[in-house]
Design a protein around this motif. Structure first.
Motif, PDB file in Angstrom:
ATOM      1  N   ALA A  27      -3.956   0.152   2.514  1.00  0.00           N
ATOM      2  CA  ALA A  27      -3.903   1.593   2.313  1.00  0.00           C
ATOM      3  C   ALA A  27      -2.626   2.103   2.948  1.00  0.00           C
ATOM      4  CB  ALA A  27      -5.123   2.266   2.944  1.00  0.00           C
ATOM      5  N   GLY A  28      -1.790   2.771   2.151  1.00  0.00           N
ATOM      6  CA  GLY A  28      -0.508   3.214   2.686  1.00  0.00           C
ATOM      7  C   GLY A  28       0.170   4.215   1.783  1.00  0.00           C
ATOM      8  N   ASP A  29       1.434   4.475   2.070  1.00  0.00           N
ATOM      9  CA  ASP A  29       2.250   5.411   1.308  1.00  0.00           C
ATOM     10  C   ASP A  29       2.728   4.734   0.025  1.00  0.00           C
ATOM     11  OD1 ASP A  29       4.086   7.225   0.305  1.00  0.00           O
ATOM     12  OD2 ASP A  29       5.329   7.294   2.122  1.00  0.00           O
ATOM     13  N   PRO A  30       2.397   5.279  -1.150  1.00  0.00           N
ATOM     14  CA  PRO A  30       2.870   4.677  -2.399  1.00  0.00           C
ATOM     15  C   PRO A  30       4.384   4.517  -2.467  1.00  0.00           C
ATOM     16  CG  PRO A  30       1.191   6.316  -2.857  1.00  0.00           C
ATOM     17  CD  PRO A  30       1.520   6.435  -1.391  1.00  0.00           C
ATOM     18  N   ARG A  31       5.120   5.398  -1.824  1.00  0.00           N
ATOM     19  CA  ARG A  31       6.588   5.320  -1.870  1.00  0.00           C
ATOM     20  C   ARG A  31       7.107   4.065  -1.147  1.00  0.00           C
ATOM     21  NH1 ARG A  31       6.877  11.459   0.164  1.00  0.00           N
ATOM     22  NH2 ARG A  31       5.282  10.491   1.485  1.00  0.00           N
ATOM     23  N   TYR A  32       6.339   3.587  -0.172  1.00  0.00           N
ATOM     24  CA  TYR A  32       6.707   2.343   0.507  1.00  0.00           C
ATOM     25  C   TYR A  32       6.589   1.169  -0.459  1.00  0.00           C
ATOM     26  CZ  TYR A  32       6.318  -1.567   3.823  1.00  0.00           C
ATOM     27  OH  TYR A  32       6.484  -2.761   4.485  1.00  0.00           O
ATOM     28  N   GLU A  33       5.504   1.122  -1.227  1.00  0.00           N
ATOM     29  CA  GLU A  33       5.358   0.033  -2.183  1.00  0.00           C
ATOM     30  C   GLU A  33       6.368   0.154  -3.317  1.00  0.00           C
ATOM     31  OE1 GLU A  33       2.035  -2.811  -3.210  1.00  0.00           O
ATOM     32  OE2 GLU A  33       1.385  -0.929  -4.158  1.00  0.00           O
ATOM     33  N   LEU A  34       6.752   1.368  -3.670  1.00  0.00           N
ATOM     34  CA  LEU A  34       7.792   1.542  -4.680  1.00  0.00           C
ATOM     35  C   LEU A  34       9.107   0.912  -4.229  1.00  0.00           C
ATOM     36  CD1 LEU A  34       7.530   5.143  -6.200  1.00  0.00           C
ATOM     37  CD2 LEU A  34       7.520   2.960  -7.432  1.00  0.00           C
ATOM     38  N   ALA A  35       9.458   1.089  -2.961  1.00  0.00           N
ATOM     39  CA  ALA A  35      10.701   0.496  -2.454  1.00  0.00           C
ATOM     40  C   ALA A  35      10.640  -1.022  -2.560  1.00  0.00           C
ATOM     41  CB  ALA A  35      10.935   0.928  -1.003  1.00  0.00           C
ATOM     42  N   TRP A  36       9.494  -1.601  -2.220  1.00  0.00           N
ATOM     43  CA  TRP A  36       9.315  -3.051  -2.330  1.00  0.00           C
ATOM     44  C   TRP A  36       9.386  -3.494  -3.782  1.00  0.00           C
ATOM     45  CZ3 TRP A  36       8.802  -7.688   0.070  1.00  0.00           C
ATOM     46  CH2 TRP A  36       8.136  -8.698  -0.617  1.00  0.00           C
ATOM     47  N   ALA A  37       8.684  -2.781  -4.667  1.00  0.00           N
ATOM     48  CA  ALA A  37       8.625  -3.186  -6.069  1.00  0.00           C
ATOM     49  C   ALA A  37      10.005  -3.126  -6.724  1.00  0.00           C
ATOM     50  CB  ALA A  37       7.628  -2.310  -6.827  1.00  0.00           C
ATOM     51  N   VAL A  38      10.749  -2.056  -6.487  1.00  0.00           N
ATOM     52  CA  VAL A  38      12.091  -1.949  -7.073  1.00  0.00           C
ATOM     53  C   VAL A  38      12.965  -3.090  -6.583  1.00  0.00           C
ATOM     54  CG1 VAL A  38      14.206  -0.580  -7.049  1.00  0.00           C
ATOM     55  CG2 VAL A  38      12.009   0.528  -7.489  1.00  0.00           C
ATOM     56  N   ARG A  39      12.911  -3.379  -5.310  1.00  0.00           N
ATOM     57  CA  ARG A  39      13.686  -4.492  -4.744  1.00  0.00           C
ATOM     58  C   ARG A  39      13.346  -5.803  -5.430  1.00  0.00           C
ATOM     59  NH1 ARG A  39      13.431  -7.622   0.940  1.00  0.00           N
ATOM     60  NH2 ARG A  39      12.238  -9.321   0.037  1.00  0.00           N
ATOM     61  N   GLU A  40      12.049  -6.070  -5.634  1.00  0.00           N
ATOM     62  CA  GLU A  40      11.625  -7.340  -6.204  1.00  0.00           C
ATOM     63  C   GLU A  40      11.903  -7.420  -7.703  1.00  0.00           C
ATOM     64  OE1 GLU A  40      10.308 -10.132  -4.526  1.00  0.00           O
ATOM     65  OE2 GLU A  40      11.225  -8.950  -2.924  1.00  0.00           O
ATOM     66  N   PHE A  41      11.634  -6.353  -8.443  1.00  0.00           N
ATOM     67  CA  PHE A  41      11.889  -6.378  -9.886  1.00  0.00           C
ATOM     68  C   PHE A  41      13.386  -6.404 -10.189  1.00  0.00           C
ATOM     69  CE2 PHE A  41       7.445  -5.415 -10.100  1.00  0.00           C
ATOM     70  CZ  PHE A  41       7.036  -5.888 -11.338  1.00  0.00           C
ATOM     71  N   ALA A  42      14.195  -5.955  -9.247  1.00  0.00           N
ATOM     72  CA  ALA A  42      15.648  -6.037  -9.409  1.00  0.00           C
ATOM     73  C   ALA A  42      16.196  -7.379  -8.948  1.00  0.00           C
ATOM     74  CB  ALA A  42      16.327  -4.915  -8.636  1.00  0.00           C
ATOM     75  N   GLY A  43      15.318  -8.314  -8.623  1.00  0.00           N
ATOM     76  CA  GLY A  43      15.773  -9.627  -8.198  1.00  0.00           C
ATOM     77  C   GLY A  43      16.542  -9.602  -6.895  1.00  0.00           C
ATOM     78  N   ARG A  44      16.191  -8.630  -6.027  1.00  0.00           N
ATOM     79  CA  ARG A  44      16.866  -8.442  -4.741  1.00  0.00           C
ATOM     80  C   ARG A  44      18.362  -8.177  -4.907  1.00  0.00           C
ATOM     81  NH1 ARG A  44      13.729 -13.248  -3.689  1.00  0.00           N
ATOM     82  NH2 ARG A  44      11.728 -12.698  -2.770  1.00  0.00           N
TER      83      ARG A  44
END
Length: 349
Positions: free
Chosen positions: A253-270
């Motif tokens: 349970a957390g801030d959705p914007r935190y997971e967005l930062a992770w997801a963008v990083r990962e889907f962009a191949g870092r």
């Protein structure tokens, strides 16, 4: 993730696999079973013959008590069953059907569950050039799915989710998101001792302290997948349509914007911050996310400052777990990633 304690070692005998499947589906016969790689739990791809004499491809997942992830528990493992059933029941997100689960069985690895094996391939290399239409569909559908996940449940506290009597529940939660995020940061900083990144701890702590003082980090506690990345999805390789969202055992349970930062990083191949590849992925992913939720972020300076901090936290977490995540990778790839993380830290402002 390539620590030796992550798959694909084979900790179960054929008899144990058959017994675990029989405990969950007594009228199914195991025809073949192979350990599946890259998991923190014991995972097998199993071919069975069901009660109607049909072949099925299924996945057996068992809790690994000597796994590499600190803080894992049977209750934390079993929350994946709760979430697969919840998401399958209340959304159109493609997740495996759970065929059976047990919390304990004498002589068998426990807890464990059996689930459907869905078609598709891990959509790695999303940001690669040359297949723009396929990548665009994958990014936009994945963004929509993440928005649906974040809207599915809210909680009264922030923290890791475990299996509770009424479904997913927060264990040892924090009352505010900044307090929860501070725990993530401090645990990661403390874990840098003795690693190749130990010399970065002071710089990272100074940076994090400044951001906690500066930023408004107030947030509501939403359901987060916890490890939303291409490696935990399956997709049709021809169209980019996601066919499965997997591995819900890190949910929190957390801030959705935190997971967005992770997801963008990962889907962009870092890809590096400021690169064309990352900007393209970020725009497509967040645009689809906002469209699905029916609301837009106010992408002002405060938003960007917060997202930059969240991204830096993901780098810190990766430094903490670098040996586990990259230990078995090709040496050149591992060293290049380590150098990139160091460059990222140097560039923090």
């Amino acid at each position: 993730m390539t620590d030796p304690k992550y798959g694909p070692r084979d900790p179960l005998s054929a008899e144990q696999v058959a017994a675990a499947v029989a405990a969950l589906r007594a009228n199914w016969t195991v025809l073949d079973a192979e350990p599946m790689p890259a998991g923190s739990d014991i995972v097998y791809g199993v071919t069975v013959r069901d009660a109607h004499d049909r072949r099925r491809e299924v996945v057996l997942k068992c809790f690994r008590r000597d796994g590499p992830v600190e803080g894992r528990s049977p209750e934390r493992f079993f929350v994946e069953v709760d979430l697969l059933e919840l998401v399958g029941r209340e959304t159109a997100i493609p997740v495996p059907e759970v065929y059976g689960a047990y919390r304990s069985r004498d002589g068998l690895p426990a807890p464990a569950f059996l689930m459907e094996r869905l078609p598709g391939e891990p959509p790695l290399g999303v940001a690669a050039e040359g297949r723009a239409a396929v990548a665009e569909r994958l990014l936009r559908e994945s963004g929509r799915y993440l928005a649906r996940i974040h809207d599915l449940r809210s909680f009264d506290a922030f923290g890791d989710l475990v299996s509770g009597d009424g479904g997913p529940a927060v264990r040892d939660g924090r009352a505010t998101w900044p307090a929860r995020l501070r725990d993530i940061v401090d645990d990661s900083l403390d874990g840098l001792a003795g690693t190749r990144f130990a010399d970065l701890a002071e710089r990272l702590r100074e940076y994090a302290d400044g951001r906690f003082d500066e930023l408004d980090l107030a947030a509501d506690a939403a359901l987060l997948h916890g490890d939303y990345r291409p490696g935990n999805l399956l997709a049709d390789p021809g169209t980019g349509e996601p066919t499965a969202v997997l591995d819900w055992g890190a949910a929190q349970a957390g801030d959705p914007r935190y997971e967005l930062a992770w997801a963008v990083r990962e889907f962009a191949g870092r890809a590096p911050v400021g690169s064309v590849a990352r900007a393209r992925v970020r725009e497509a992913f967040i645009d689809a996310y906002e469209e699905s939720r029916g609301t837009r972020f106010e992408r002002d300076a405060a938003f960007e400052r917060r997202q930059s901090f969240y991204l830096a936290v993901t780098w810190l977490v990766e430094c903490r777990w670098f040996d586990a995540w990259w230990g078995g990778a090709d040496e050149s790839a591992r060293e290049a990633r380590a150098e990139r993380l160091r460059e990222n830290v140097k560039e923090l402002r």
